[in-house]
Design an enzyme around this catalytic site. Structure first.
Site, mmCIF file in Angstrom:
data_model
loop_
_atom_site.group_PDB
_atom_site.id
_atom_site.type_symbol
_atom_site.label_atom_id
_atom_site.label_comp_id
_atom_site.label_asym_id
_atom_site.label_seq_id
_atom_site.Cartn_x
_atom_site.Cartn_y
_atom_site.Cartn_z
ATOM 1 N N CYS A 77 114.913 89.733 28.011
ATOM 2 C CA CYS A 77 114.471 91.098 28.321
ATOM 3 C C CYS A 77 115.679 91.988 28.608
ATOM 4 O O CYS A 77 115.653 93.182 28.349
ATOM 5 C CB CYS A 77 113.509 91.076 29.500
ATOM 6 N N LYS A 87 100.903 79.727 35.176
ATOM 7 C CA LYS A 87 100.685 79.494 33.738
ATOM 8 C C LYS A 87 102.020 79.612 33.007
ATOM 9 O O LYS A 87 102.564 80.703 32.887
ATOM 10 C CB LYS A 87 99.721 80.518 33.147
ATOM 11 N N GLU A 108 111.596 96.912 21.240
ATOM 12 C CA GLU A 108 112.233 95.646 21.588
ATOM 13 C C GLU A 108 112.067 94.665 20.424
ATOM 14 O O GLU A 108 110.954 94.313 20.057
ATOM 15 C CB GLU A 108 111.569 95.076 22.854
ATOM 16 N N GLU A 166 107.618 92.264 35.206
ATOM 17 C CA GLU A 166 108.985 92.257 34.667
ATOM 18 C C GLU A 166 108.802 92.263 33.154
ATOM 19 O O GLU A 166 108.469 91.244 32.564
ATOM 20 C CB GLU A 166 109.711 91.019 35.184
HETATM 21 P P1 NDP Z 1 103.427 88.186 25.766
HETATM 22 O O1 NDP Z 1 103.699 89.258 26.728
HETATM 23 O O2 NDP Z 1 102.154 88.245 25.007
HETATM 24 O O3 NDP Z 1 103.460 86.748 26.489
HETATM 25 C C1 NDP Z 1 104.003 86.463 27.753
HETATM 26 C C2 NDP Z 1 103.034 85.582 28.545
HETATM 27 O O4 NDP Z 1 101.818 86.297 28.808
HETATM 28 C C3 NDP Z 1 102.610 84.303 27.815
HETATM 29 O O5 NDP Z 1 102.479 83.256 28.744
HETATM 30 C C4 NDP Z 1 101.278 84.723 27.239
HETATM 31 O O6 NDP Z 1 100.470 83.652 26.887
HETATM 32 C C5 NDP Z 1 100.698 85.546 28.364
HETATM 33 N N1 NDP Z 1 99.607 86.418 27.966
HETATM 34 C C6 NDP Z 1 99.286 86.891 26.729
HETATM 35 N N2 NDP Z 1 98.181 87.662 26.780
HETATM 36 C C7 NDP Z 1 97.783 87.697 28.071
HETATM 37 C C8 NDP Z 1 96.709 88.337 28.768
HETATM 38 N N3 NDP Z 1 95.803 89.084 28.141
HETATM 39 N N4 NDP Z 1 96.616 88.168 30.089
HETATM 40 C C9 NDP Z 1 97.527 87.424 30.747
HETATM 41 N N5 NDP Z 1 98.537 86.781 30.152
HETATM 42 C C10 NDP Z 1 98.686 86.912 28.827
HETATM 43 O O7 NDP Z 1 104.644 88.098 24.790
HETATM 44 P P2 NDP Z 1 104.696 87.436 23.331
HETATM 45 O O8 NDP Z 1 104.889 86.011 23.479
HETATM 46 O O9 NDP Z 1 103.519 87.875 22.497
HETATM 47 O O10 NDP Z 1 106.008 88.128 22.736
HETATM 48 C C11 NDP Z 1 105.910 89.418 22.138
HETATM 49 C C12 NDP Z 1 107.045 90.299 22.548
HETATM 50 O O11 NDP Z 1 107.018 90.486 23.960
HETATM 51 C C13 NDP Z 1 108.431 89.739 22.278
HETATM 52 O O12 NDP Z 1 108.825 89.885 20.990
HETATM 53 C C14 NDP Z 1 109.243 90.524 23.255
HETATM 54 O O13 NDP Z 1 109.503 91.783 22.713
HETATM 55 C C15 NDP Z 1 108.321 90.657 24.443
HETATM 56 N N6 NDP Z 1 108.586 89.620 25.487
HETATM 57 C C16 NDP Z 1 109.338 89.965 26.553
HETATM 58 C C17 NDP Z 1 109.653 89.017 27.495
HETATM 59 C C18 NDP Z 1 110.508 89.356 28.681
HETATM 60 O O14 NDP Z 1 111.246 88.494 29.154
HETATM 61 N N7 NDP Z 1 110.411 90.553 29.223
HETATM 62 C C19 NDP Z 1 109.207 87.643 27.384
HETATM 63 C C20 NDP Z 1 108.380 87.385 26.238
HETATM 64 C C21 NDP Z 1 108.101 88.360 25.345
HETATM 65 P P3 NDP Z 1 100.421 83.227 25.320
HETATM 66 O O15 NDP Z 1 101.742 82.604 25.083
HETATM 67 O O16 NDP Z 1 99.298 82.309 25.207
HETATM 68 O O17 NDP Z 1 100.203 84.488 24.537
#
Ligand code: NDP
Length: 497
Positions: free
Chosen positions: A291, A182, A391, A257
């Site tokens: 991250c 996904k 973060e 991660e």
């Molecule tokens: P999320 O952790 O919500 O999103 C990352 C991925 O997980 C997306 O593909 C998302 O889909 C999916 N996801 C969301 N909810 C679920 C669930 N219940 N079960 C399985 N998968 C799920 O991050 P956000 O996009 O909301 O970003 C918020 C914050 O997270 C950022 O500001 C940052 O601080 C942190 N972040 C950290 C990252 C890293 O590289 N470590 C990457 C991205 C975010 P969908 O897009 O549909 O929500």
């Protein structure tokens, strides 16, 4: 669609399941927006829970033959994929820039080459992962084989869609697993294109299935699906927890991660020019949406003023603009929602007495007005402030000051996270001494944010568990099987007649 992609005549926006591009079962669609001007790039077909079930069924059917295939043949397909991506370097870079807002110069010089390097590394690795022979009791041979897990679910965020896709697909496929992936629905385009390239180079149907859709439905279903043996996730700590919770039904293996709050410590004896440039890359590259961003700049009091003078001047000189313009050094944040979230931290900082040294607002200029931009932002704060603990995930760095090595360590280790950490000093013994005591999965000495497919990547504490890259990643995507052989026909003493 009005293709944002110049590399092929037909650009896929559908789901890839069992080697077929298809609409989602419920026929829903999701618009994909350009964060530079808010325009719609295209619509993609949205997967839902039913599509995940179909994708898992396809991956399960494909799994036995893929696992049984000679490892060097699996590797060869990954090597061919790397070549194909390289051929399409410019078109893929453009697609990533349009979808994410990454400056094209970064897409061309970092995202695409790192993706190629990753697939090459794991292509070469496929037939290098060996088992072991264990010295056990006399008369017995014990060998440990590493077997693929079966179907792996991968959930990738929007900050480095192409590169993170390769970090998961490379080892998962090399190790003989099939995959249900996904991408984030915010940035699905490079992953969909990758699916096309994988078909072109000959990956069999069902080995890779791509189901773009929402996290709460598609992500959640992947995490809980009984047919999936492992889920590998990159994203926020909050979502990581939900995945662990959802995974418990079949006790699937989970690799996380998650976020970070990277400390970047500059000692009084550091090479200031190198540290200033390194600290800017650490936080401003990819608009700070990383991250491993160096989001806490921890400065020795004796050099703090001199450092900040240079660092603020550099931050103010960063060229913001259209990601497709080669002169652009910083693009927009990847979505409007995220821009608002990052901006909210400016108010949070001020409310706690933080001082905005530069930035903290949308940039001026008509040409940037429609984009999700934020000026490079530097805030002076205290270690206990929210902007020093949480973060922010934007071009937003929190400055903290210290006097002694112990104080620097206390500040650096003073969050729940533990992903990457950096330190700048000419004193080699101090560098190694402190590297050992930093609570982090990765430490960079006189550099920052170095990554390579051969070097383990991952965190401790709230930054998650498991490791991407290297032999570690191959172990993460396999399970050991211990086989005992009674080579001397020893008759065990129990129930001997
Ligand atoms: P999320 O952790 O919500 O999103 C990352 C991925 O997980 C997306 O593909 C998302 O889909 C999916 N996801 C969301 N909810 C679920 C669930 N219940 N079960 C399985 N998968 C799920 O991050 P956000 O996009 O909301 O970003 C918020 C914050 O997270 C950022 O500001 C940052 O601080 C942190 N972040 C950290 C990252 C890293 O590289 N470590 C990457 C991205 C975010 P969908 O897009 O549909 O929500």
């Amino acid at each position: 669609m009005a293709a944002p992609h110049r590399g092929s005549d037909v650009f896929e926006t559908r789901l890839l399941i069992d080697g077929q591009w298809q609409a989602g079962v419920r026929g829903e669609r999701i618009p994909v927006l350009n964060p530079f001007d808010g325009s719609q790039l295209c619509e993609i077909e949205a997967a839902t829970e039913e599509d995940v079930d179909l994708a898992v069924a396809a991956a399960e059917r494909a799994a036995p033959a893929w696992a049984a295939r000679a490892a060097h043949e699996r590797g060869l397909l990954l090597l061919r994929l790397a070549d194909r991506i390289e051929q399409e370097r410019e078109a893929l870079a453009r697609l990533e820039a349009l979808d994410t807002g990454h400056p094209i110069r970064d897409c061309l010089n970092l995202d695409v080459p790192r993706t190629v390097l990753c697939f090459r590394y794991f292509g070469g690795m496929a037939d290098k992962l060996e088992g072991s022979v264990v010295p056990v009791d006399a008369g017995f041979l014990n060998y440990v084989d590493r077997e693929p897990i079966g179907v792996v679910g991968t959930i990738v965020p929007w900050n480095f869609p192409l590169m993170f896709t390769s970090w998961k697909l490379g080892p998962a496929l090399a190790a003989g697993n099939t995959v249900v992936m996904k991408p984030s629905e915010i940035t699905p385009l490079s992953t969909l294109r990758l699916g096309q390239l994988m078909q072109e180079v000959g990956f069999p149907p069902g080995v890779i299935n791509i189901v773009p859709g929402y996290g709460h439905s598609v992500g959640q279903r992947i995490a809980e699906h009984p047919g999936i043996g492992k889920v590998a996730f990159t994203g926020s700590t909050a979502t990581g927890r939900k995945i662990v919770e959802a995974s418990k039904g079949n006790l699937k293996k989970v690799q996380l991660e998650l976020g970070g709050k990277g400390p970047n410590i500059v000692f009084a004896d550091a090479n200031l020019a190198a540290a200033v440039g390194g600290a800017a890359f650490a936080i401003f590259h990819n608009q700070g949406q990383a991250c491993i961003a160096g989001s806490r700049l921890i400065l020795h009091e004796d050099i703090a003023d001199a450092f900040l003078e240079k660092f603020l001047a550099l931050a103010r000189s960063i060229v913001l603009g259209d990601p497709l313009d080669p002169a652009t050094e910083m693009g927009p944040l990847t979505s409007r929602l995220h821009q608002e979230r990052v901006l909210s931290f400016v108010e949070i900082a001020k409310a706690e007495g933080g001082q905005v040294l530069t930035g903290g607002k949308r940039p001026a200029g008509d040409h940037l007005a429609k984009g999700c931009f934020l000026e490079p932002t530097v805030v002076l704060a205290k270690p206990s402030d929210r902007v020093a603990q949480e973060e922010v995930f934007g071009p937003f760095v929190t400055v903290l000051k210290f006097r002694t090595d112990e104080e620097a360590l206390e500040i650096a280790n003073g969050t729940d996270y533990g992903l990457g950490a950096g330190l700048w000093t000419q004193d080699i013994t101090r560098a190694h001494r402190l590297a050992k005591r930093l609570h982090a999965g990765m430490v960079w000495i006189n550099c920052y944010k170095r990554v390579h497919p051969a070097s383990p990547f991952g965190g401790v504490g709230q930054s998650g568990y498991g490791r991407e890259m290297g032999f570690e990643a191959m172990r993460e995507y396999t399970v050991p099987k211990s086989v005992w052989v009674n080579v001397e026909a020893v008759i065990p003493p129990f129930y001997k007649r």
